[in-house]
Write a protein that holds these residues in place. Structure first.
Motif, mmCIF file in Angstrom:
data_model
loop_
_atom_site.group_PDB
_atom_site.id
_atom_site.type_symbol
_atom_site.label_atom_id
_atom_site.label_comp_id
_atom_site.label_asym_id
_atom_site.label_seq_id
_atom_site.Cartn_x
_atom_site.Cartn_y
_atom_site.Cartn_z
ATOM 1 N N LYS A 107 -31.600 61.494 34.874
ATOM 2 C CA LYS A 107 -30.759 62.638 34.534
ATOM 3 C C LYS A 107 -30.722 62.830 33.018
ATOM 4 N N ASN A 108 -30.182 63.981 32.622
ATOM 5 C CA ASN A 108 -30.037 64.352 31.213
ATOM 6 C C ASN A 108 -31.379 64.586 30.517
ATOM 7 N N ILE A 109 -32.392 64.965 31.303
ATOM 8 C CA ILE A 109 -33.667 65.426 30.749
ATOM 9 C C ILE A 109 -33.806 66.894 31.166
ATOM 10 N N PHE A 110 -33.830 67.775 30.165
ATOM 11 C CA PHE A 110 -33.698 69.200 30.441
ATOM 12 C C PHE A 110 -34.899 70.007 29.941
ATOM 13 N N VAL A 111 -35.131 71.124 30.613
ATOM 14 C CA VAL A 111 -35.986 72.187 30.082
ATOM 15 C C VAL A 111 -35.047 73.333 29.710
ATOM 16 N N LEU A 112 -35.590 74.362 29.062
ATOM 17 C CA LEU A 112 -34.751 75.490 28.664
ATOM 18 C C LEU A 112 -35.441 76.797 29.010
ATOM 19 N N ARG A 113 -34.857 77.503 29.982
ATOM 20 C CA ARG A 113 -35.384 78.789 30.412
ATOM 21 C C ARG A 113 -34.270 79.770 30.745
#
Length: 541
Positions: A246-252
């Motif tokens: 968890k706490n691994i993000f992409v941004l879209r």
């Protein structure tokens, strides 16, 4: 309409190509742009309707249009109409006259103060034409607005799996805005007034033979014309830990911003690792660095080196380092490992050289892939990267009445050095202009459209502006200004041709170069090396 006196102006003696912002007596903050083109003085709203740039500091072209000094939006001075993205609203236009040693503006007070207008009046859809648009981003809003601007009353249905209404997605990475209402390009009332159905659903397949699309909810929508505008899907890393922790993000999407800000929390002071020194990665790193410890990992020697060159990349790095961002460049990621306090949450990113970077959260900025997975079984031909090849009108080859725009479209590029080379460009302006182009093709098939010059911008400590494209590869960079102080113009050349221009702190050089490229009058490499300045090139050749 009323008549108002212009402050401090006694005559309309402007030079051809000259622009001036003036104040209007009796109207608080009332300002108007006066611009002379072809011997005639025009009066319009004074600010770009995109982000409010003063148009008097912009540049005029040979056609009698003004280009914003910041992001390349272009307006017709006679009509106020938008001619180039990213603006959506047109400029208000006013009657200007002079008499008895004074200059007067005739118009509605509220319109003078606003300076902008919605170029589309209410429309009641009619007829049998059924247009379906898949996707809800920049290309979509460019298409549907231009469609109505040019008189189409076709039935239009927009189906998007992202937010229900189109947003200014450029502000997600630059400013981490988590409230969608603050960045809506058009609200629901606008869609209702234009008789455009906006459906939040995911298109899962297209049947080109029966001309229909099917969604995840099981519904089918027939079309007579189809516009594919699904944009890009952020890439993830197929490495140990990145799929599970968890706490691994992409941004879209807005929801991605909300998740990132939730992980940061109110106390801030988090250790944040950004994987990828891309524009998205750099913008997110810069936005988070004020109250957190941010490290950006990049595979190149300098950020954005492959696109912008090593010397310019150093400038970007220095800009972000001033904000406290740290860099791990010329580095490769090996894996992500869990936090010692919670085995389900990321705790560190490990590099192949053995370096371990503590991380409370991770943001991935490693690029996007065309969002065309739903088309793989449809029979349509896709490129290896998932892109769709289109012609100059953005029509999909081999399909009837089907168009593709934005990040998924590979189109013939006719900017400097392009010569029709197929290229996929992931720019907000490119998608919006492509949408406008398709709308004009559908409403005025006989209208020959001139290829547009790509523009993008980025928040890298200071504002970066860029026009053109280096699809054919560049062999040199002519660098002007004071790069060490974050003020420069970089001209990317191949032989004598300037293919692209990047500027920081030197507005409106980029906008002027965009115009010169569009008109085929851009300076050569030798002229630039001889200290000739694009801003010195006259409006009239």
């Amino acid at each position: 309409m009323s008549e108002f006196k212009v402050k401090g102006l006694t005559s309309l003696e402007l030079k051809d190509g000259e622009m001036k912002e003036v104040e209007i007596e009796g109207i608080e903050e009332g300002k108007v742009l006066l611009a002379k083109s072809g011997g005639k003085v025009h009066a319009t709203g004074a600010k770009c309707t995109h982000y409010g740039a003063p148009l008097a500091k912009g540049v005029m072209n040979q056609r009698g249009s003004v280009t914003c000094p910041w992001h390349g939006a272009c307006f017709n001075l006679s009509t106020g109409d938008v001619e180039d993205a990213p603006a959506l609203d047109a400029l208000e236009i006013f009657t200007v006259s002079e008499r008895d040693g004074a200059v007067y503006i005739k118009g509605d007070q509220a319109k003078i103060k606003s300076g902008r207008k919605n170029p589309v009046s209410a429309c009641k859809a009619q007829g049998q034409d059924q247009i379906v648009v898949v996707g809800g981003g920049s290309g979509t809003i460019g298409f549907i607005q231009a469609l109505r601007e040019h008189g189409s009353k076709a039935n239009v249905t927009v189906i998007s799996k992202d937010e229900a209404l189109p947003l200014d997605r450029t502000k997600l990475s630059k400013a981490l805005i988590s409230d969608p209402s603050k960045i809506q390009l058009r609200d629901q009332d606008w869609f209702d007034a234009q008789s455009i159905k906006n459906i939040e659903d995911e298109v899962t397949s297209v049947d080109f033979s029966s001309k229909s699309v099917e969604t995840a909810s099981g519904k089918k929508y027939p079309y007579s014309k189809l516009v594919l505008a699904t944009g890009g899907t952020p890439k993830r890393l197929p490495l140990e830990g990145f799929k599970d922790l968890k706490n691994i993000f992409v941004l879209r999407k807005v929801s991605d911003v909300q998740s990132i800000l939730s992980a940061v929390g109110e106390k801030k002071g988090k250790k944040i690792v950004v994987v990828g020194s891309s524009f998205i990665g750099m913008e997110v790193g810069n936005a988070l660095a004020k109250e957190n410890s941010v490290t950006i990992i990049g595979m190149e020697k300098e950020p954005l080196e492959a696109v912008m060159g090593q010397e310019v990349g150093k400038v970007f790095r220095a800009q972000l380092e001033k904000s406290g961002v740290k860099f791990q460049m010329d580095a490769s990621v090996e894996k992500a490992t869990a936090s010692s306090s919670d085995s389900s949450v990321v705790g560190a990113i490990h590099l192949k050289d053995g370096t371990a970077l503590e991380a409370d959260l991770v943001v991935l900025g490693v690029g996007v892939a065309p969002a065309t997975q739903f088309l793989k079984s449809s029979g349509i031909s896709l490129e290896k990267d998932g892109a769709i090849t289109v012609d100059e009108t953005f029509a999909v080859k081999g399909q009837e009445s089907v168009y593709a725009i934005g990040d998924i479209a590979k189109y013939p590029y006719y900017g400097p050095g392009g010569n029709g080379t197929p290229v996929r460009i992931e720019h907000w302006n490119v998608a919006q202009n492509a949408g406008r182009s398709v709308a004009i093709t559908l409403t005025s098939p006989s209208t020959k459209q001139k290829p547009f010059i790509p523009v993008f911008w980025s928040a890298l400590g200071s504002q970066l502006r860029y026009c053109g494209n280096t699809v054919s590869g560049y062999d040199d960079v002519v660098l002007k200004g004071k790069p060490q102080e974050g003020s420069f113009a970089a001209y990317y050349t191949k032989d004598e041709t300037v293919l692209a221009v990047a500027t920081m702190g030197m507005d409106p050089v980029m906008s002027k170069c965009k115009i010169l490229m569009d008109e085929g009058r851009m300076l050569t490499k030798s002229e630039l090396q001889g200290d000739k300045d694009p801003l010195s090139v006259a409006v009239v050749a």
